[in-house]
Motif scaffolding. Structure first.
Motif, PDB file in Angstrom:
ATOM      1  N   SER A  70      -8.766   0.194  -4.466  1.00  0.00           N
ATOM      2  CA  SER A  70      -8.677   1.590  -4.019  1.00  0.00           C
ATOM      3  C   SER A  70      -8.981   2.577  -5.142  1.00  0.00           C
ATOM      4  O   SER A  70      -9.228   3.760  -4.890  1.00  0.00           O
ATOM      5  CB  SER A  70      -7.260   1.872  -3.497  1.00  0.00           C
ATOM      6  OG  SER A  70      -6.331   1.771  -4.570  1.00  0.00           O
ATOM      7  N   GLY A  71      -8.885   2.093  -6.369  1.00  0.00           N
ATOM      8  CA  GLY A  71      -9.076   2.995  -7.513  1.00  0.00           C
ATOM      9  C   GLY A  71      -7.829   3.826  -7.786  1.00  0.00           C
ATOM     10  O   GLY A  71      -7.852   4.750  -8.593  1.00  0.00           O
ATOM     11  N   LYS A  72      -6.732   3.531  -7.091  1.00  0.00           N
ATOM     12  CA  LYS A  72      -5.482   4.300  -7.295  1.00  0.00           C
ATOM     13  C   LYS A  72      -4.503   3.432  -8.078  1.00  0.00           C
ATOM     14  O   LYS A  72      -4.214   2.288  -7.675  1.00  0.00           O
ATOM     15  CB  LYS A  72      -4.846   4.665  -5.949  1.00  0.00           C
ATOM     16  CG  LYS A  72      -5.778   5.319  -4.962  1.00  0.00           C
ATOM     17  CD  LYS A  72      -5.796   6.812  -5.181  1.00  0.00           C
ATOM     18  CE  LYS A  72      -6.789   7.583  -4.332  1.00  0.00           C
ATOM     19  NZ  LYS A  72      -7.574   6.961  -3.325  1.00  0.00           N
ATOM     20  N   SER A  73      -3.988   3.982  -9.142  1.00  0.00           N
ATOM     21  CA  SER A  73      -3.087   3.215 -10.014  1.00  0.00           C
ATOM     22  C   SER A  73      -1.827   2.750  -9.276  1.00  0.00           C
ATOM     23  O   SER A  73      -1.294   3.470  -8.422  1.00  0.00           O
ATOM     24  CB  SER A  73      -2.687   4.090 -11.205  1.00  0.00           C
ATOM     25  OG  SER A  73      -1.534   3.557 -11.807  1.00  0.00           O
ATOM     26  N   LYS A 103       3.572   3.272  -4.040  1.00  0.00           N
ATOM     27  CA  LYS A 103       3.617   4.529  -4.795  1.00  0.00           C
ATOM     28  C   LYS A 103       4.284   5.643  -3.976  1.00  0.00           C
ATOM     29  O   LYS A 103       4.991   6.481  -4.516  1.00  0.00           O
ATOM     30  CB  LYS A 103       2.197   4.968  -5.193  1.00  0.00           C
ATOM     31  CG  LYS A 103       1.627   4.148  -6.334  1.00  0.00           C
ATOM     32  CD  LYS A 103       2.338   4.389  -7.635  1.00  0.00           C
ATOM     33  CE  LYS A 103       1.508   5.195  -8.596  1.00  0.00           C
ATOM     34  NZ  LYS A 103       2.065   5.207  -9.966  1.00  0.00           N
ATOM     35  N   ASN A 104       4.002   5.653  -2.656  1.00  0.00           N
ATOM     36  CA  ASN A 104       4.639   6.666  -1.796  1.00  0.00           C
ATOM     37  C   ASN A 104       6.154   6.561  -1.875  1.00  0.00           C
ATOM     38  O   ASN A 104       6.852   7.567  -1.976  1.00  0.00           O
ATOM     39  CB  ASN A 104       4.227   6.459  -0.324  1.00  0.00           C
ATOM     40  CG  ASN A 104       2.844   6.998  -0.044  1.00  0.00           C
ATOM     41  OD1 ASN A 104       2.368   7.871  -0.784  1.00  0.00           O
ATOM     42  ND2 ASN A 104       2.202   6.487   0.997  1.00  0.00           N
ATOM     43  N   THR A 152       0.826  -1.215   0.000  1.00  0.00           N
ATOM     44  CA  THR A 152       0.000   0.000   0.000  1.00  0.00           C
ATOM     45  C   THR A 152       0.863   1.270   0.000  1.00  0.00           C
ATOM     46  O   THR A 152       0.363   2.353  -0.272  1.00  0.00           O
ATOM     47  CB  THR A 152      -0.970   0.020   1.206  1.00  0.00           C
ATOM     48  OG1 THR A 152      -0.206  -0.184   2.397  1.00  0.00           O
ATOM     49  CG2 THR A 152      -2.027  -1.062   1.091  1.00  0.00           C
ATOM     50  N   HIS A 185      -4.752  -4.085  -4.890  1.00  0.00           N
ATOM     51  CA  HIS A 185      -4.927  -2.807  -4.196  1.00  0.00           C
ATOM     52  C   HIS A 185      -5.308  -1.693  -5.168  1.00  0.00           C
ATOM     53  O   HIS A 185      -6.078  -0.798  -4.810  1.00  0.00           O
ATOM     54  CB  HIS A 185      -3.657  -2.438  -3.406  1.00  0.00           C
ATOM     55  CG  HIS A 185      -3.482  -3.291  -2.180  1.00  0.00           C
ATOM     56  ND1 HIS A 185      -4.430  -3.360  -1.182  1.00  0.00           N
ATOM     57  CD2 HIS A 185      -2.506  -4.144  -1.825  1.00  0.00           C
ATOM     58  CE1 HIS A 185      -4.030  -4.211  -0.246  1.00  0.00           C
ATOM     59  NE2 HIS A 185      -2.859  -4.704  -0.609  1.00  0.00           N
ATOM     60  N   ALA A 186      -4.790  -1.774  -6.389  1.00  0.00           N
ATOM     61  CA  ALA A 186      -5.138  -0.747  -7.380  1.00  0.00           C
ATOM     62  C   ALA A 186      -6.625  -0.825  -7.701  1.00  0.00           C
ATOM     63  O   ALA A 186      -7.325   0.195  -7.722  1.00  0.00           O
ATOM     64  CB  ALA A 186      -4.299  -0.939  -8.646  1.00  0.00           C
TER      65      ALA A 186
END
Ligand code: ATP
Length: 557
Positions: free
Chosen positions: A403-406, A274-275, A271, A399-400
């Motif tokens: 969460s809708g986050k690429s 990307k961070n 999770t 997770h993408a």
């Protein structure tokens, strides 16, 4: 393991050496020397070194021996002991916490700090329950459980084995059952013999191949005896039991407040993928590493700290560019298995007790491309120490979409976008602790006297050096020993021991697994050197304090 070479000079006891020097010494010194020689006679342990060295398996130690050794010497205590214990939880004592920290430090240094392609992370233990829904843990992180209605005991169905028994004439006689452990075939044969004897039937007993309870036909559930009572008819059908501990967050305790104690540290890494990519300069291939507590409500916590309900994991997610060229991804996976195997050997785990088990394709998780377990021969049998899986792009993709986050990564040079695949080496600190301890356990004979020792690699040893003043009643010697102790303490965990004869002090340190002991004696007052004694070979030599400090630092690397 670093060993000190035994030399003829090194094996002469300081007391004897003092005797030779005394002839040239001033009268006051001579008096001191005589007193020392009279009070101290056991510094040297002979020139031959230890004999009859036996490992833990050669000593035929079982888990109860390990449990009591751990308690006796302050490595591990059962949790909540004064309230009759709390199954599946443990407390680490003074030596245990040092060993544990050293194992974690070694992993962090080797997997993160000494690599250019791995960065660290520390994510929260409790996080959004949506993580565990997306990862599949809410729906599927379960073990098959079977209850014994009579004894009220609960077993993992995949660890409860059974076989059909026929008598010498081939006639069906019943079933035997046993829990997973070492040498199950022999144990089943013994139980089958006992069953025929009880039924007054002739042998030899004939056994069908062992199966676990998940493979039983429903018609067999009532026929297999419970391992708790030895009688059939009390076991329930297997059913799934979710291993995640639930808690609630916030003032309300309704369905909306449900959260979980993480059952693995890995999801916190996915999770934050990307961070990490956007806040650092990492480029695929790279890894994110994490050490942290994990919790699983194990149905049958067993074999001491091997399977507990609260444990710690050291997990690494190594992100790679996806490829369908099988040779390529297999090589990437194999390289990590090699790296991890070498690491275990490097911290002192006995290579003779390690093996690799590759998961067969039909045992792989549906998303996994490959999985190899690093196995260790524990006193209760060969079991998983570390898992090393090629998980494809499953976790990031899950997770993408939830969460809708690429989770896409952009290659800076080619501008190609892709969701990386991942190789995951994951090991439990506690299992590693147990493997290190079992590898280190040894018994030998020194000067005709039996000795038990823990041959820890200096890097993980809880105490690195034992500092001994030869005598307590000489202020100069005491002062010099204290000074050396303080100096070593700046970098290492060091023990100071002035009680009892030197031989006994050596034994105490051997039992704690301390690789080196130094004795400050009368010669120290003359030339500043101290006697450095090696735990495993018992060889001794004289070194200056500077040499000692450099030697210990080097050995602990
Ligand atoms: P097992 O099959 O033994 O239950 P697992 O395959 O479920 O283990 P993973 O989920 O892959 O284990 O966890 C990675 C590592 O974490 C394991 O190799 C092990 O070292 C450690 N581990 C897992 N469960 C426990 C536990 N209950 N107690 C101690 N360590 C554990």
């Amino acid at each position: 393991m670093l060993l000190l070479a035994a030399s003829a000079a090194g094996s002469v006891s300081p007391a004897a050496r003092l005797g030779a020097r005394a002839r040239a010494a001033a009268p006051a010194m001579r008096r001191l020397v005589r007193r020392a020689a009279a009070t101290e006679t056991s510094v040297s342990e002979g020139t031959s070194g230890p004999t009859d060295v036996k490992t833990i398996l050669e000593c035929k130690k079982d888990m109860s021996d390990i449990v009591s050794l751990c308690k006796r010497r302050g490595f591990v205590y059962p949790s909540s002991e004064i309230y009759s214990g709390f199954a599946g939880f443990f407390d680490y004592g003074p030596l245990g916490v040092e060993l544990r920290n050293n194992i974690k430090r070694a992993w962090w240094e080797d997997m993160v700090q000494r690599r250019d392609d791995v960065v660290g992370l520390d994510s929260s233990i409790i996080a959004s329950p949506r993580i565990w829904e997306a990862s599949g843990h809410v729906a599927g992180f379960s073990d098959p459980m079977v209850d014994c209605k009579e004894s009220k005991q609960r077993f993992r169905a995949d660890q409860l084995f059974f076989a059909k028994v026929a008598d010498g004439a081939g006639a069906h006689a019943g079933y035997v059952s046993l829990l997973e452990g070492a040498d199950m075939e022999a144990a089943a044969a013994k139980a089958a013999g006992a069953l025929l004897k009880k039924l007054k039937r002739d042998g030899p007993a004939q056994l069908s191949p062992l199966r676990d309870f998940t493979e039983a036909d429903p018609s067999e559930y009532a026929l297999v005896p419970s391992p708790a009572t030895g009688e059939p008819g009390t076991l329930t059908a297997p059913r799934d039991f979710n291993l995640m501990f639930q808690t609630s967050v916030g003032a309300m305790t309704d369905g909306s407040s449900v959260a979980y104690l993480r059952p693995e540290t890995a999801q916190g890494i996915f999770t934050n993928f990307k961070n990490v990519v956007s806040s650092t300069r990492v480029k695929v291939p790279f890894g994110i590493a994490q050490i942290g507590k994990a919790f699983r409500n194990e149905i049958t916590p067993r074999n001491f700290i091997f399977r507990s309900r609260e444990f710690e994991q050291m997990e690494l997610e190594y992100f790679i560019k996806p490829t369908d060229v099988e040779e390529e991804w297999r090589a990437q996976h194999a390289a990590w298995v090699e790296t991890r195997l070498a690491w275990h050997i490097g911290i002192g785990i006995d290579p003779a007790l390690l093996s690799i088990e590759q998961h067969k394709p039909d045992k792989l998780a549906h998303y996994a491309r490959a999985c190899s377990d690093i196995m260790f021969k524990f006193p209760f049998g060969v079991s998983e120490l570390e898992g090393c899986a090629h998980r494809g792009g499953y976790d990031l993709t899950q997770h993408a979409s939830a969460s809708g986050k690429s989770a896409e990564y952009t290659d800076e040079e080619t501008k190609a976008k892709y969701v990386p695949h991942v190789i995951e080496p994951s090991v439990g600190v506690d299992r590693c602790f147990l493997a290190v301890l079992c590898s280190a356990y040894a018994e030998d004979v020194v000067n005709g006297e039996a000795r038990t020792l823990l041959r820890f690699h200096p890097r993980v040893a809880p105490i690195k050096v034992g500092v001994f003043p030869l005598v307590k009643n000489n202020e100069q010697i005491m002062e010099s020993a204290r000074e050396l102790h303080k100096r070593l303490q700046r970098r290492h965990n060091v023990a100071f021991d002035a009680a009892g004869n030197i031989g006994r002090r050596y034994r105490r340190m051997d039992e704690a697994g301390t690789p080196f002991c130094v004795t400050v004696d009368f010669q120290t007052l003359e030339d500043g050197t101290v006697t450095l004694r090696d735990r495993d070979s018992t060889a001794q030599r004289r070194v200056s304090p500077d040499e000692l400090v450099a030697f210990v630092a080097d050995a602990c690397e």
